[in-house]
Design a protein around this motif. Structure first.
Motif, PDB file in Angstrom:
ATOM      1  N   PRO A 218       0.801  -1.224   0.000  1.00  0.00           N
ATOM      2  CA  PRO A 218       0.000   0.000   0.000  1.00  0.00           C
ATOM      3  C   PRO A 218       0.831   1.270   0.000  1.00  0.00           C
ATOM      4  O   PRO A 218       0.392   2.297  -0.530  1.00  0.00           O
ATOM      5  CB  PRO A 218      -0.828  -0.120   1.288  1.00  0.00           C
ATOM      6  CG  PRO A 218      -0.101  -1.100   2.144  1.00  0.00           C
ATOM      7  CD  PRO A 218       0.535  -2.058   1.180  1.00  0.00           C
ATOM      8  N   ALA A 219       2.027   1.226   0.594  1.00  0.00           N
ATOM      9  CA  ALA A 219       2.898   2.412   0.569  1.00  0.00           C
ATOM     10  C   ALA A 219       3.300   2.733  -0.867  1.00  0.00           C
ATOM     11  O   ALA A 219       3.292   3.902  -1.283  1.00  0.00           O
ATOM     12  CB  ALA A 219       4.136   2.177   1.434  1.00  0.00           C
ATOM     13  N   LEU A 220       3.637   1.707  -1.642  1.00  0.00           N
ATOM     14  CA  LEU A 220       4.006   1.907  -3.038  1.00  0.00           C
ATOM     15  C   LEU A 220       2.810   2.407  -3.846  1.00  0.00           C
ATOM     16  O   LEU A 220       2.943   3.330  -4.661  1.00  0.00           O
ATOM     17  CB  LEU A 220       4.528   0.604  -3.629  1.00  0.00           C
ATOM     18  CG  LEU A 220       5.038   0.657  -5.075  1.00  0.00           C
ATOM     19  CD1 LEU A 220       6.223   1.607  -5.194  1.00  0.00           C
ATOM     20  CD2 LEU A 220       5.432  -0.745  -5.563  1.00  0.00           C
ATOM     21  N   MET A 221       1.641   1.816  -3.606  1.00  0.00           N
ATOM     22  CA  MET A 221       0.430   2.246  -4.309  1.00  0.00           C
ATOM     23  C   MET A 221       0.136   3.714  -4.011  1.00  0.00           C
ATOM     24  O   MET A 221      -0.148   4.505  -4.920  1.00  0.00           O
ATOM     25  CB  MET A 221      -0.758   1.388  -3.893  1.00  0.00           C
ATOM     26  CG  MET A 221      -2.104   1.850  -4.450  1.00  0.00           C
ATOM     27  SD  MET A 221      -2.232   1.673  -6.237  1.00  0.00           S
ATOM     28  CE  MET A 221      -3.081   0.082  -6.325  1.00  0.00           C
ATOM     29  N   THR A 222       0.212   4.111  -2.740  1.00  0.00           N
ATOM     30  CA  THR A 222      -0.063   5.496  -2.353  1.00  0.00           C
ATOM     31  C   THR A 222       0.940   6.445  -2.979  1.00  0.00           C
ATOM     32  O   THR A 222       0.575   7.535  -3.454  1.00  0.00           O
ATOM     33  CB  THR A 222      -0.045   5.633  -0.823  1.00  0.00           C
ATOM     34  OG1 THR A 222      -0.967   4.693  -0.240  1.00  0.00           O
ATOM     35  CG2 THR A 222      -0.440   7.033  -0.391  1.00  0.00           C
ATOM     36  N   TRP A 223       2.204   6.044  -3.016  1.00  0.00           N
ATOM     37  CA  TRP A 223       3.237   6.893  -3.605  1.00  0.00           C
ATOM     38  C   TRP A 223       2.970   7.121  -5.088  1.00  0.00           C
ATOM     39  O   TRP A 223       3.071   8.254  -5.583  1.00  0.00           O
ATOM     40  CB  TRP A 223       4.610   6.251  -3.410  1.00  0.00           C
ATOM     41  CG  TRP A 223       5.725   7.091  -3.934  1.00  0.00           C
ATOM     42  CD1 TRP A 223       6.230   8.256  -3.405  1.00  0.00           C
ATOM     43  CD2 TRP A 223       6.495   6.848  -5.128  1.00  0.00           C
ATOM     44  NE1 TRP A 223       7.254   8.741  -4.188  1.00  0.00           N
ATOM     45  CE2 TRP A 223       7.442   7.900  -5.246  1.00  0.00           C
ATOM     46  CE3 TRP A 223       6.476   5.831  -6.083  1.00  0.00           C
ATOM     47  CZ2 TRP A 223       8.358   7.961  -6.296  1.00  0.00           C
ATOM     48  CZ3 TRP A 223       7.384   5.897  -7.126  1.00  0.00           C
ATOM     49  CH2 TRP A 223       8.311   6.954  -7.229  1.00  0.00           C
TER      50      TRP A 223
END
Length: 264
Positions: A218-223
């Motif tokens: 999710p951190a990568l998706m949000t970024w």
């Protein structure tokens, strides 16, 4: 753990094969924009394959797989409708095609389709390993909170997409800024909803505390949603093409929904 790695490798092969097929189709259609349709559907495929091959605790596995498939099918259908209604290739891919010229047909294999396949595999880490987790063999508070987050995110992005589609369907709104409904609270309710869905899936996976590292997904998706292919890219174009967009930016939250500021 070896079985989990084997399942991850299987998913990698399935997604690479799927993207290779979609790339070949894009060459026939001369439209790389079809990759967007299979963005959500690819996650649904990963969830389905993982659930079929290596399910862990039954209820949690079904919960993660079901929510991911629901999200992927909704997004895929929405993007198909949007793609089918456009007479030309999406301007992002059209610009890449113009810049790279005759080399675009083969460079798109790794610049567009290959890159999305790798991002998909990374973002889906909480889905893959959450489905495969055997313990705890009961539902926890994380399962409940995560499921509620996913449902809230689904509702948020679905309502936002429906409001935008209705706005665009009215010829009187051509060239205007969409600042109504959820779009008055955040400039990107669809992207916020996506992020909330993926953080919710991670929270469910975190019922197994050893899966804390899958927060990378999710951190990568949000970024990407905030800084790369989502908010940042879209707003660069809107500032140039939509009169009054700067005023909209001044009074509306960029991502997290907040009450709109009063107009001066």
């Amino acid at each position: 753990m070896s079985d989990q790695i084997a399942t991850f490798v299987l998913n990698t092969g399935v997604i690479l094969a799927l993207m290779l097929t979609i790339w070949a189709l894009s060459l026939a259609l001369r439209d790389a924009g079809i990759v967007d349709i299979f963005w959500g559907l690819g996650f649904a495929v990963i969830a389905l394959v993982t659930w079929a091959v290596h399910p862990g605790y039954g209820v949690r596995s079904a919960l993660i797989a079901g929510l991911t498939i629901l999200w992927g099918l909704r997004l895929g259908l929405y993007l198909f409708i949007r793609w089918h209604g456009e007479p030309h290739e999406d301007r992002r891919y059209a610009a890449m095609r113009a810049k790279r010229g005759s080399a675009f047909w083969w460079q798109s294999l790794y610049v567009v389709f290959g890159l999305q396949a790798l991002v998909m595999l990374a973002v889906s880490l909480p889905v893959q390993f959450g489905i495969m987790a055997q313990a705890p063999d009961h539902l926890t508070v994380f399962d409940v909170i995560g499921a509620l987050m996913v449902l809230a995110g689904l509702a948020f992005e679905s309502i936002g997409d429906a409001q935008l589609m209705s706005f665009k369907a009215d010829p009187a709104n051509k060239g205007k800024v969409m600042d109504r409904g959820l779009w008055a609270w955040t400039r990107h309710p669809n992207y916020f909803g996506d992020a909330l869905v993926w953080w919710g899936l991670f929270v469910i996976a975190f019922s197994t505390p050893s899966l804390w590292w899958t927060a990378l997904g999710p951190a990568l998706m949000t970024w990407f949603l905030v800084n790369v292919s989502g908010k940042a890219l879209l707003e660069r174009g809107l500032r140039k093409s939509r009169p009054g967009y700067d005023d909209y930016v001044a009074r509306t939250s960029g991502f997290i929904p907040l009450p709109p500021k009063r107009k001066p």
